[in-house]
Write an enzyme that holds these catalytic residues in place. Sequence first.
Site, PDB file in Angstrom:
ATOM      1  N   GLY A 118      18.090   8.544 -12.170  1.00  0.00           N
ATOM      2  CA  GLY A 118      18.476   9.737 -10.873  1.00  0.00           C
ATOM      3  C   GLY A 118      16.660  10.280 -11.240  1.00  0.00           C
ATOM      4  O   GLY A 118      15.412   9.655 -11.406  1.00  0.00           O
ATOM      5  N   ASP A 149       8.170   4.588  -3.274  1.00  0.00           N
ATOM      6  CA  ASP A 149       7.653   4.449  -1.716  1.00  0.00           C
ATOM      7  C   ASP A 149       8.650   5.214  -0.890  1.00  0.00           C
ATOM      8  O   ASP A 149       8.358   6.184   0.243  1.00  0.00           O
ATOM      9  CB  ASP A 149       6.199   3.631  -1.119  1.00  0.00           C
ATOM     10  CG  ASP A 149       5.491   3.297  -1.794  1.00  0.00           C
ATOM     11  OD1 ASP A 149       5.170   3.977  -3.108  1.00  0.00           O
ATOM     12  OD2 ASP A 149       5.219   1.989  -2.082  1.00  0.00           O
ATOM     13  N   GLY A 186       0.645  -0.671   0.127  1.00  0.00           N
ATOM     14  CA  GLY A 186      -0.133   0.180  -0.023  1.00  0.00           C
ATOM     15  C   GLY A 186       0.887   1.200   0.117  1.00  0.00           C
ATOM     16  O   GLY A 186       1.730   1.649   0.881  1.00  0.00           O
ATOM     17  N   LYS A 190      10.780  11.687 -10.798  1.00  0.00           N
ATOM     18  CA  LYS A 190      11.762  10.875 -10.676  1.00  0.00           C
ATOM     19  C   LYS A 190      11.818   9.697 -12.233  1.00  0.00           C
ATOM     20  O   LYS A 190      10.739   9.822 -12.469  1.00  0.00           O
ATOM     21  CB  LYS A 190      11.169   9.550  -9.961  1.00  0.00           C
ATOM     22  CG  LYS A 190      10.727  10.003  -8.717  1.00  0.00           C
ATOM     23  CD  LYS A 190       9.914   9.611  -7.633  1.00  0.00           C
ATOM     24  CE  LYS A 190       8.424   9.817  -8.148  1.00  0.00           C
ATOM     25  NZ  LYS A 190       7.863   8.284  -7.301  1.00  0.00           N
TER      26      LYS A 190
HETATM   27  O1  KDG Z   1       4.435   1.031  -4.786  1.00  0.00           O
HETATM   28  C1  KDG Z   1       4.436  -0.344  -3.943  1.00  0.00           C
HETATM   29  C2  KDG Z   1       2.621  -0.439  -4.173  1.00  0.00           C
HETATM   30  O2  KDG Z   1       2.482  -0.428  -5.148  1.00  0.00           O
HETATM   31  C3  KDG Z   1       1.987  -1.804  -3.604  1.00  0.00           C
HETATM   32  O3  KDG Z   1       2.476  -1.444  -2.392  1.00  0.00           O
HETATM   33  C4  KDG Z   1       0.555  -1.504  -3.748  1.00  0.00           C
HETATM   34  O4  KDG Z   1      -0.498   0.039  -2.969  1.00  0.00           O
HETATM   35  C5  KDG Z   1      -0.299  -0.333  -3.471  1.00  0.00           C
HETATM   36  C6  KDG Z   1      -0.747   0.006  -5.224  1.00  0.00           C
HETATM   37  O5  KDG Z   1      -2.011   0.704  -5.274  1.00  0.00           O
HETATM   38  O6  KDG Z   1      -0.101  -0.600  -6.369  1.00  0.00           O
END
Ligand code: KDG
Length: 308
Positions: free
Chosen positions: A226, A253, A30, A221
């Site tokens: 980079g 994240d 998430g 990003k």
């Molecule tokens: O950035 C990683 C997320 O994509 C993963 O943890 C799952 O939150 C998520 C999603 O909705 O894709």
Amino acid sequence: DFDIVALGEPLVELNQTQKGQLQYLQGFGGDTSNAVIAAARQGARCAYLTRVGNDTFGAQFLDLWRSEGVDTAGVQTDNDAHTGLYFVQHGPDGHAFSYLRRGSAASLMSPALLDSGLIERARFLHLSGISMAISTSACDTVFAAIARARAAGTQVSLDSNLRLRLWPVDRARATLREAMREADLFLPSMDDMQHLTGNDDPERTLDWIRDGGAAGVVVLKLGKDGSIIDDGQARTPVAALRVEAVDATGAGDCFAGSLLARRCQGDSWEDAVRYANAAAALSTLGYGAVDPLPRAEQVRERLKSVAG
Ligand code: KDG
């Protein structure tokens, strides 16, 4: 009081650790939950706003946040809806996600979620495109959160995190554009922007963002290339840190959470981005979004070894 309050959907993660095999490692994901845990591991004081199911997974998340020092006073529990879930599969083109999230507790969040008053007590509110895409009421919650943040002088941070399985591209473009105008910090990835603008040139992408009315700091990003910091005056490229990635889930994240944490600790944008690059690179060395998130000591070690 808090450095960072984030809002979004936590999802239980099942990660395929061996290509082609039907074995999955349970973890947590998430995007904004990952970001806030990454920030907490860098020493930031964090809280999370969401809704989980009254189920084992919801309880596991509450334990996780508590054990990471993330405040859960703003987490609601829903007796009728489940906590969402996703699978990660690894193939030649990197990782792919499969979701079981429709009707999840988080997708049923509404602006009443914000009544805990946490946003007003934070330096940054962190949001993402996914939080706006999962449902209409979640999207309303994000914009209500932005309004609260603006009224309270809390800075708004927004990660584009475009998921085209969740919403049509035209709606994603219009909604993200509206939100990015309100953001003090906008964190788009070049991949996401390419889907929204149709062009793959970083400079033109930054022009599109500025012409669209984004007035805050933008960190674009570029993956292996980079990132570029655009503070409204100048555009500064910052090189990425190369590593042999095992699983890139959650790297963006980790970048967001670490960047915010370092800003709260007084870093310049450039120093904070360099730190966040190192943290994000380290987060790809193990499977899962949360488990391999590095702690401050590891990131500092890494930065020292690069500098030396
Ligand atoms: O950035 C990683 C997320 O994509 C993963 O943890 C799952 O939150 C998520 C999603 O909705 O894709």
